[in-house]
Design a protein around this motif. Structure first.
Motif, PDB file in Angstrom:
ATOM      1  N   ASP A  62      -1.169 -24.619  -1.391  1.00 14.38           N
ATOM      2  CA  ASP A  62      -1.724 -23.891  -2.613  1.00 14.38           C
ATOM      3  C   ASP A  62      -1.361 -24.261  -3.996  1.00 14.38           C
ATOM      4  O   ASP A  62      -0.337 -24.973  -4.099  1.00 14.38           O
ATOM      5  CB  ASP A  62      -1.831 -22.398  -2.388  1.00 14.38           C
ATOM      6  CG  ASP A  62      -0.590 -21.773  -2.655  1.00 14.38           C
ATOM      7  OD1 ASP A  62       0.580 -22.508  -3.060  1.00 14.38           O
ATOM      8  OD2 ASP A  62      -0.516 -20.628  -2.327  1.00 14.38           O
ATOM      9  N   ALA A  63      -1.895 -23.549  -4.866  1.00 12.75           N
ATOM     10  CA  ALA A  63      -1.442 -24.087  -6.192  1.00 12.75           C
ATOM     11  C   ALA A  63      -0.115 -23.687  -6.744  1.00 12.75           C
ATOM     12  O   ALA A  63       0.684 -24.157  -7.683  1.00 12.75           O
ATOM     13  CB  ALA A  63      -2.382 -23.395  -7.261  1.00 12.75           C
ATOM     14  N   ARG A  94      -9.221 -23.863  -7.064  1.00 14.10           N
ATOM     15  CA  ARG A  94      -9.713 -22.912  -8.007  1.00 14.10           C
ATOM     16  C   ARG A  94     -10.331 -21.689  -7.409  1.00 14.10           C
ATOM     17  O   ARG A  94     -11.202 -21.306  -7.735  1.00 14.10           O
ATOM     18  CB  ARG A  94     -11.083 -23.590  -8.507  1.00 14.10           C
ATOM     19  CG  ARG A  94     -10.762 -25.098  -9.407  1.00 14.10           C
ATOM     20  CD  ARG A  94      -9.954 -24.724 -10.670  1.00 14.10           C
ATOM     21  NE  ARG A  94     -10.049 -25.732 -11.412  1.00 14.10           N
ATOM     22  CZ  ARG A  94      -9.089 -26.020 -12.272  1.00 14.10           C
ATOM     23  NH1 ARG A  94      -8.005 -25.203 -12.429  1.00 14.10           N
ATOM     24  NH2 ARG A  94      -8.865 -27.281 -12.946  1.00 14.10           N
ATOM     25  N   MET A 133     -10.639  -3.265  -3.339  1.00 19.57           N
ATOM     26  CA  MET A 133     -11.497  -4.411  -3.017  1.00 19.57           C
ATOM     27  C   MET A 133     -12.966  -4.149  -3.739  1.00 19.57           C
ATOM     28  O   MET A 133     -13.563  -3.132  -3.128  1.00 19.57           O
ATOM     29  CB  MET A 133     -11.528  -4.870  -1.660  1.00 19.57           C
ATOM     30  CG  MET A 133     -11.516  -6.545  -1.705  1.00 19.57           C
ATOM     31  SD  MET A 133     -11.767  -7.239   0.048  1.00 19.57           S
ATOM     32  CE  MET A 133     -10.923  -5.826   0.997  1.00 19.57           C
ATOM     33  N   ALA A 154      -9.012 -12.718  -4.496  1.00 18.07           N
ATOM     34  CA  ALA A 154      -8.470 -11.380  -4.512  1.00 18.07           C
ATOM     35  C   ALA A 154      -9.055 -10.836  -3.143  1.00 18.07           C
ATOM     36  O   ALA A 154      -8.476 -10.077  -2.446  1.00 18.07           O
ATOM     37  CB  ALA A 154      -8.851 -10.779  -5.629  1.00 18.07           C
ATOM     38  N   SER A 162       2.715 -23.863 -14.600  1.00 14.79           N
ATOM     39  CA  SER A 162       1.353 -23.998 -13.552  1.00 14.79           C
ATOM     40  C   SER A 162       0.216 -23.788 -14.258  1.00 14.79           C
ATOM     41  O   SER A 162      -0.945 -24.175 -13.995  1.00 14.79           O
ATOM     42  CB  SER A 162       1.670 -22.722 -12.684  1.00 14.79           C
ATOM     43  OG  SER A 162       0.575 -22.529 -11.619  1.00 14.79           O
ATOM     44  N   GLY A 181       0.740  -1.216   0.036  1.00 17.60           N
ATOM     45  CA  GLY A 181      -0.053   0.120   0.088  1.00 17.60           C
ATOM     46  C   GLY A 181       0.849   1.197  -0.160  1.00 17.60           C
ATOM     47  O   GLY A 181       0.465   2.146  -0.818  1.00 17.60           O
ATOM     48  N   LEU A 217      -7.366 -11.225   0.109  1.00 17.53           N
ATOM     49  CA  LEU A 217      -5.867 -11.233   0.355  1.00 17.53           C
ATOM     50  C   LEU A 217      -5.343 -10.096   1.466  1.00 17.53           C
ATOM     51  O   LEU A 217      -4.536 -10.361   2.127  1.00 17.53           O
ATOM     52  CB  LEU A 217      -5.190 -10.378  -0.894  1.00 17.53           C
ATOM     53  CG  LEU A 217      -4.515 -11.454  -2.108  1.00 17.53           C
ATOM     54  CD1 LEU A 217      -4.244 -10.777  -3.097  1.00 17.53           C
ATOM     55  CD2 LEU A 217      -3.316 -12.149  -1.193  1.00 17.53           C
ATOM     56  N   ASP A 259      -0.741  -3.111   5.177  1.00 19.45           N
ATOM     57  CA  ASP A 259      -1.599  -3.343   4.361  1.00 19.45           C
ATOM     58  C   ASP A 259      -2.850  -4.035   4.915  1.00 19.45           C
ATOM     59  O   ASP A 259      -3.932  -4.723   4.011  1.00 19.45           O
ATOM     60  CB  ASP A 259      -1.026  -3.977   3.150  1.00 19.45           C
ATOM     61  CG  ASP A 259      -0.087  -3.358   2.150  1.00 19.45           C
ATOM     62  OD1 ASP A 259      -0.093  -2.234   2.259  1.00 19.45           O
ATOM     63  OD2 ASP A 259       0.656  -4.035   2.031  1.00 19.45           O
ATOM     64  N   PHE A 277       7.189 -29.003  -7.176  1.00 20.80           N
ATOM     65  CA  PHE A 277       5.675 -29.183  -6.619  1.00 20.80           C
ATOM     66  C   PHE A 277       4.882 -29.601  -7.935  1.00 20.80           C
ATOM     67  O   PHE A 277       4.226 -30.744  -8.149  1.00 20.80           O
ATOM     68  CB  PHE A 277       5.370 -28.016  -6.227  1.00 20.80           C
ATOM     69  CG  PHE A 277       3.875 -28.020  -5.803  1.00 20.80           C
ATOM     70  CD1 PHE A 277       3.421 -28.653  -4.587  1.00 20.80           C
ATOM     71  CD2 PHE A 277       2.908 -27.172  -6.648  1.00 20.80           C
ATOM     72  CE1 PHE A 277       1.972 -28.782  -4.693  1.00 20.80           C
ATOM     73  CE2 PHE A 277       1.615 -27.287  -6.216  1.00 20.80           C
ATOM     74  CZ  PHE A 277       0.974 -27.824  -5.111  1.00 20.80           C
ATOM     75  N   GLN A 295     -10.444 -18.690  -9.995  1.00 25.91           N
ATOM     76  CA  GLN A 295     -11.592 -18.570 -10.999  1.00 25.91           C
ATOM     77  C   GLN A 295     -12.904 -18.440 -10.245  1.00 25.91           C
ATOM     78  O   GLN A 295     -13.647 -17.948 -10.878  1.00 25.91           O
ATOM     79  CB  GLN A 295     -11.638 -20.042 -11.481  1.00 25.91           C
ATOM     80  CG  GLN A 295     -10.269 -20.453 -12.246  1.00 25.91           C
ATOM     81  CD  GLN A 295      -9.135 -20.834 -11.580  1.00 25.91           C
ATOM     82  OE1 GLN A 295      -8.912 -20.538 -10.390  1.00 25.91           O
ATOM     83  NE2 GLN A 295      -8.357 -21.771 -12.189  1.00 25.91           N
ATOM     84  N   LEU A 312      -1.610  -6.429  -3.904  1.00 26.47           N
ATOM     85  CA  LEU A 312      -2.857  -5.995  -3.027  1.00 26.47           C
ATOM     86  C   LEU A 312      -4.136  -6.708  -3.718  1.00 26.47           C
ATOM     87  O   LEU A 312      -5.231  -6.495  -2.925  1.00 26.47           O
ATOM     88  CB  LEU A 312      -3.229  -4.549  -3.063  1.00 26.47           C
ATOM     89  CG  LEU A 312      -1.960  -3.799  -2.444  1.00 26.47           C
ATOM     90  CD1 LEU A 312      -2.188  -2.242  -2.717  1.00 26.47           C
ATOM     91  CD2 LEU A 312      -1.869  -3.908  -1.043  1.00 26.47           C
ATOM     92  N   GLY A 313      -3.956  -7.499  -4.596  1.00 30.09           N
ATOM     93  CA  GLY A 313      -5.036  -8.256  -5.287  1.00 30.09           C
ATOM     94  C   GLY A 313      -5.984  -7.408  -6.187  1.00 30.09           C
ATOM     95  O   GLY A 313      -6.954  -7.937  -6.433  1.00 30.09           O
ATOM     96  N   GLU A 314      -5.444  -6.288  -6.494  1.00 27.85           N
ATOM     97  CA  GLU A 314      -6.204  -5.409  -7.545  1.00 27.85           C
ATOM     98  C   GLU A 314      -5.650  -5.608  -8.891  1.00 27.85           C
ATOM     99  O   GLU A 314      -4.956  -5.100  -9.491  1.00 27.85           O
ATOM    100  CB  GLU A 314      -5.992  -3.974  -7.147  1.00 27.85           C
ATOM    101  CG  GLU A 314      -6.581  -3.471  -5.878  1.00 27.85           C
ATOM    102  CD  GLU A 314      -6.137  -2.094  -5.609  1.00 27.85           C
ATOM    103  OE1 GLU A 314      -6.139  -1.397  -6.315  1.00 27.85           O
ATOM    104  OE2 GLU A 314      -6.119  -1.979  -4.320  1.00 27.85           O
ATOM    105  N   TYR A 315      -6.251  -6.835  -9.434  1.00 32.21           N
ATOM    106  CA  TYR A 315      -5.390  -7.457 -10.739  1.00 32.21           C
ATOM    107  C   TYR A 315      -6.058  -6.570 -11.948  1.00 32.21           C
ATOM    108  O   TYR A 315      -5.034  -6.548 -12.867  1.00 32.21           O
ATOM    109  CB  TYR A 315      -5.959  -8.780 -10.736  1.00 32.21           C
ATOM    110  CG  TYR A 315      -5.701  -9.817  -9.676  1.00 32.21           C
ATOM    111  CD1 TYR A 315      -4.238  -9.659  -9.251  1.00 32.21           C
ATOM    112  CD2 TYR A 315      -6.587 -10.474  -9.022  1.00 32.21           C
ATOM    113  CE1 TYR A 315      -3.837 -10.621  -8.181  1.00 32.21           C
ATOM    114  CE2 TYR A 315      -6.195 -11.248  -7.896  1.00 32.21           C
ATOM    115  CZ  TYR A 315      -4.747 -11.185  -7.510  1.00 32.21           C
ATOM    116  OH  TYR A 315      -4.351 -11.991  -6.533  1.00 32.21           O
TER     117      TYR A 315
END
Lengths: 367, 536
Positions: B282-283, B331, B1, B339, A191, A98, B342, B379, A221, B334, A128-131
């Motif tokens: 995780d993946a 998944r 978000m 997100a 992946s 952030g 997070l 964050d 993996f 998907q 931050l997951g803001e893709y």
């Protein structure tokens, strides 16, 4: 701002730990002063005084010190763009995403023409997951620098997170076309292919990723998972075993590196990192970690003896020889060092140097 | 978000439901890892009046814990059936343990009444329900009394002998004298001094106890294949028949270490197959912080799927059963579940059709472990919003704030129809804060049909833990298992709940009883609790 208020500000700042400094509280001007800013035209002499301290701290990997120095620069030279940029990159490195975004967005407000410098801003959005924002910003960066590898890679990952798998694959292919040894891109490609249940392609991609960086756990993996799904149980078990070894080491390394971000030069931590790379068998990383350890005490004989032990133990003869030479120069009169060198040269069957070291040891002991 | 802009689906009635009821978990500064996991919540109809009651497992203060003095006692609150509770009388009162965490509910002595196991930092406790009239502690008689830090537990019939067995998930070896305090400054997160652990501490293995059916247990961790497994920092547990072979398997959420999937060999012995089935990491091959577990057949393929809550900076993980074989695939992205999670640190979670539209939804309670999360640059924050993930078309979820509650430092949760209106409500525990009752505001009526189904069988395991109930229409099936394991330091009532949307009544209800016998039942109507009794 008066000299007195600057002084008072600096004194107050000095009392706050660097980690508690908030970039949102830094002073901001109208920015017009910087609108034609071009770092290429920046004279070294025109740099704010504090930037040298920033560079020194960064070189020493002393990030808390660098943080404090950058905050001081931005208080003294309001909105100096390179300081905002450097601060953003530093916050990103410290995993304070952030804060990184705050700094780099300010940088872009000041010098919008420098968008090509701001792939880390997109990394920040991504972290931050803001893709969607990350993807859009990577696109802005790539407009300026279409072959910017890390922006391409980041864009691919943002596409992947947004469900655009085929596009992500194509972009990872593009990264690999530009840099065929880009292990991370190869791993993400594997992946994605596994995710798409294209097992044959995924196996080939994971094998390539492993060959490019055999010390990262993720390719192992993926190999274990893919081979397991293909019914290749023996190969899957072997890959799983190696994955588990590397995964434990990798987790410990992450913990050590995270602590080092805030405790630069902590020799115990630096040694732990070396030890972990030795456990993984990773010569390249061991060399890098040893170099970092030696920087914490450039003239230390003890640290180099430790390095010699690790590199020789790992069979990295070239690195060990280099350390042996450094030891000979650093401690020419230390019989214990020559004894150790004699042992080392014996172990690699270099009879000439073994004899020389042995004679030196005897001479120093007065025999 | 980005969240769906909707009215929060749940309404907090904590002040009315449980006035003044709070839990305590050490010091507010959270100097030690012992002080962060919060208390537990066990839902069951303990007094047999048809209404869900709530047993609250409480912790202790740091001072008492340090001196090894008894902690705060578990407290039973009897449900009034309208979402509110009243303190139970003296017969239900329990002594303080050491430092309570969570527990399990099940009829361990086959007398038809739900009994209790309580986990704690300290020996696991066993509480007998005296015919719906009160509790009596029988830890010593039950053969327990050992243990050092149990977090979650599950009662289930592992060996299909009809007697409930006990699985205790243990966290780590904690001792005030050996583990440094936050104040030492040795442990840092994003530059801030925080409590130490779990990294660098010693995980404790899970334990398996074979139930003898009379309230007594015998430890069989070694024989059952549990003791030999490399231990993780265990926090959550779920019971489910992942491979549909008729016996109960176990999934254990391990903090910062690979999760375990214990596959039952059919005789109450287990093989750990987490990695092989794709649910250990995780993946990306990363072990995660793994706290709570939700379990249901989210992709409607007849096999239950898993959802695991994680640390801030890690996404919560949805493992869906693969089309081929017995494995799972992550998944989360998907499904739209990665997100939004997070910046949050997730704990209690559960699938359910909360809005009764015929699709499974999901909620997650959130709250950080570090009060220092409120300092610059993290964050995230210490108190956090709880999330509701509404099931959408195509296996996706949309996210919204769960309730009108203020952000809290949430932990364990338990789900049940607390006000008997047909939708699922939530009890939410928060660290050092109030216990919140979140009443579901789902619409009722024509497009929001539902069924609650409970089972009864004669003799042992009367609540039929381990049975699977499947609603069958010509074009669709919906199935769920009877279990009491709530995922994280919690227990739920032994019944299943189905939201049906506008669907008509199923043509039949198929029950696979715990011993494998299948029976069909007619559906007597919708929007009701059906009690299906096993036919001879």
């Amino acid at each position: 701002m008066s000299a007195l208020s600057l002084l008072l500000g600096a004194l107050l700042l000095a009392q706050v730990p660097a980690t508690e400094l908030d970039p949102r509280l830094l002073p901001r001007g109208d920015g017009a002063r910087w609108k034609d800013f071009d770092p290429a035209k920046l004279e070294r002499t025109a740099l704010p005084a504090g930037m040298e301290e920033v560079q020194r701290a960064l070189l020493a990997q002393d990030y808390p010190r660098a943080l404090a120095a950058l905050h001081a620069v931005l208080r003294q030279t309001e909105d100096f763009p390179p300081a905002w940029h450097q601060l953003g990159v530093l916050y990103f490195r410290l995993q304070r995403y952030g804060d990184a975004v705050v700094c780099l967005e300010r940088y872009l407000e000041l010098v919008p023409q420098r968008v090509g410098d701001t792939r880390v801003l997109a990394h920040g959005y991504y972290s931050l997951g803001e893709y969607a924002r990350a993807k859009a910003h990577y696109e802005r960066v790539l407009e300026r620098n279409p072959k910017e590898l890390e922006a391409l890679r980041g864009h691919a990952l943002a596409c992947m997170r947004l469900g655009e798998s085929e596009r992500a694959l194509a972009e990872l292919d593009a990264v690999l076309a530009l840099d065929p040894r880009h292990a991370d891109a190869a791993t993400w490609r594997a992946s994605l292919l596994y995710d798409l249940e294209r097992l044959d392609d995924a196996l080939a991609a994971a094998t390539l990723a492993r060959d490019l960086d055999a010390f990262q756990p993720k390719p192992w993996f993926l190999l274990a998972r893919i081979q397991g799904d293909r019914g290749e149980d023996k190969a899957a078990e072997e890959a799983q075993r190696r994955f588990e070894e590397l995964s434990v080491i990798s987790q410990e390394l992450r913990a050590v590196e995270n602590r080092l971000l805030y405790r630069p030069g902590d020799r115990l931590l630096l040694r732990s990192a070396c030890e972990l790379h030795r456990r993984a068998g990773n010569r390249t990383q061991l060399r890098e970690s040893l170099a970092r350890l030696f920087r914490s005490d450039p003239s230390s004989v003890e640290l180099r003896l430790y390095g010699l032990e690790l590199t020789a133990g790992l069979g990295d003869e070239a690195a060990a020889r280099l350390l042996a030479e450094q030891l000979a120069q650093l401690a020419p009169e230390d019989a214990l060092v020559w004894e150790r060198l004699e042992q080392f040269y014996a172990s690699i069957k270099d009879r000439k140097l073994q004899i020389e070291a042995g004679e030196r040891r005897l001479r120093l002991r007065g025999k | 978000m980005l969240f769906l802009q909707t009215t929060p689906p749940f309404l907090e009635i904590g002040a009315r439901a449980l006035p003044g009821v709070v839990t305590t978990c050490g010091s507010p500064a959270k100097d030690y890892i012992l002080e962060v996991n919060g208390g537990g919540v066990l839902l069951a109809d303990f007094d047999g009046d048809g209404r869900l009651d709530l047993l609250l497992v409480d912790g202790s203060t740091s001072e008492r814990a340090r001196k090894q003095e008894s902690g705060l006692p578990p407290r039973l609150f009897l449900g009034r059936g309208d979402g509110t509770f009243q303190p139970a009388g003296a017969a239900w009162q329990l002594e303080g343990g050491r430092f309570g965490m969570g527990g399990a509910v099940g009829d361990i002595d086959n007398d038809g009444w739900p009994d209790v196991v309580i986990t704690q930092w300290g020996p696991t406790r066993v509480i007998r329900n005296e015919g719906g009239k009160g509790f009596r502690e029988i830890t010593t008689e039950a053969g327990l009394g050992a243990g050092s830090w149990g977090s979650s537990a599950a009662l289930f019939d592992a060996d299909r002998d009809g007697n409930l067995d006990l699985f205790v998930v243990n966290y780590l070896d904690f001792d005030f004298a050996r583990i440094g305090s936050r104040e030492t400054g040795n442990c840092r997160w994003k530059g801030h001094a925080v409590m130490c652990g779990p990294e660098g501490l010693t995980p404790l293995p899970s334990q398996f106890f074979r139930g003898l059916g009379n309230g007594r247990f015998e430890e069989r961790s070694k024989e059952a294949g549990i003791a030999g497994v490399k231990p993780g920092f265990g926090l959550g547990v779920m019971v489910f028949d992942y491979d549909r072979d008729g016996d109960s398997d176990l999934y254990v959420a391990n903090d910062s270490t690979p999760n375990h999937l214990f596959e039952n060999r059919g005789d109450g012995t287990f093989a750990e197959v987490g990695f092989a089935r794709g649910v250990s990491h995780d993946a990306n091959g990363r072990e995660q912080a793994s706290m709570g577990i939700a379990c249901a057949d989210a992709n409607e393929d007849g096999r239950d799927d898993l959802f695991v809550t994680n640390f801030s900076g890690e996404n919560n993980v949805l493992y869906l059963s693969a089309a081929k074989g017995l494995g799972y695939r992550e998944r989360s992205g998907q499904a739209g579940l990665a997100a939004p999670s997070l910046p949050l640190l997730g704990w209690g979670t559960s699938f359910g059709d909360y809005d009764l539209d015929g699709r499974l939804d999901l909620f997650v309670l959130n709250g950080h472990v570090y009060p220092q999360a409120d300092q610059p640059g993290t964050d995230t924050s210490y108190a956090q919003a709880d999330l509701f993930h509404r099931g959408l078309e195509g296996g996706k979820f949309g996210s919204a704030v769960l309730s009108d509650s203020k952000p809290a430092v949430s932990r364990a949760s338990a789900v049940g129809d607390l006000d008997n209106d047909g939708d699922l409500d939530i009890v939410a525990v928060s660290v050092d804060g109030p216990v919140r009752v979140l009443l579901n505001q789902a619409a009722q009526g024509e497009n929001h049909r539902w069924l609650r189904i409970a089972l009864r069988q004669p003799g042992k395991n009367r609540f039929a833990l381990g049975a699977r109930v499947t609603l069958e229409w010509k074009d669709r099936q919906q199935g769920a298992e009877i279990r009491t394991a709530g995922g994280y330091q919690s227990a739920v009532a032994p019944e299943v709940h189905f939201g049906l949307g506008s669907r008509p009544a199923p043509e039949r209800i198929r029950v696979r009883w715990p011993d494998g016998i299948e029976q069909e039942f007619a559906c007597a109507g919708l929007d009701r609790l059906l009690l299906l009794e096993r036919r001879p």
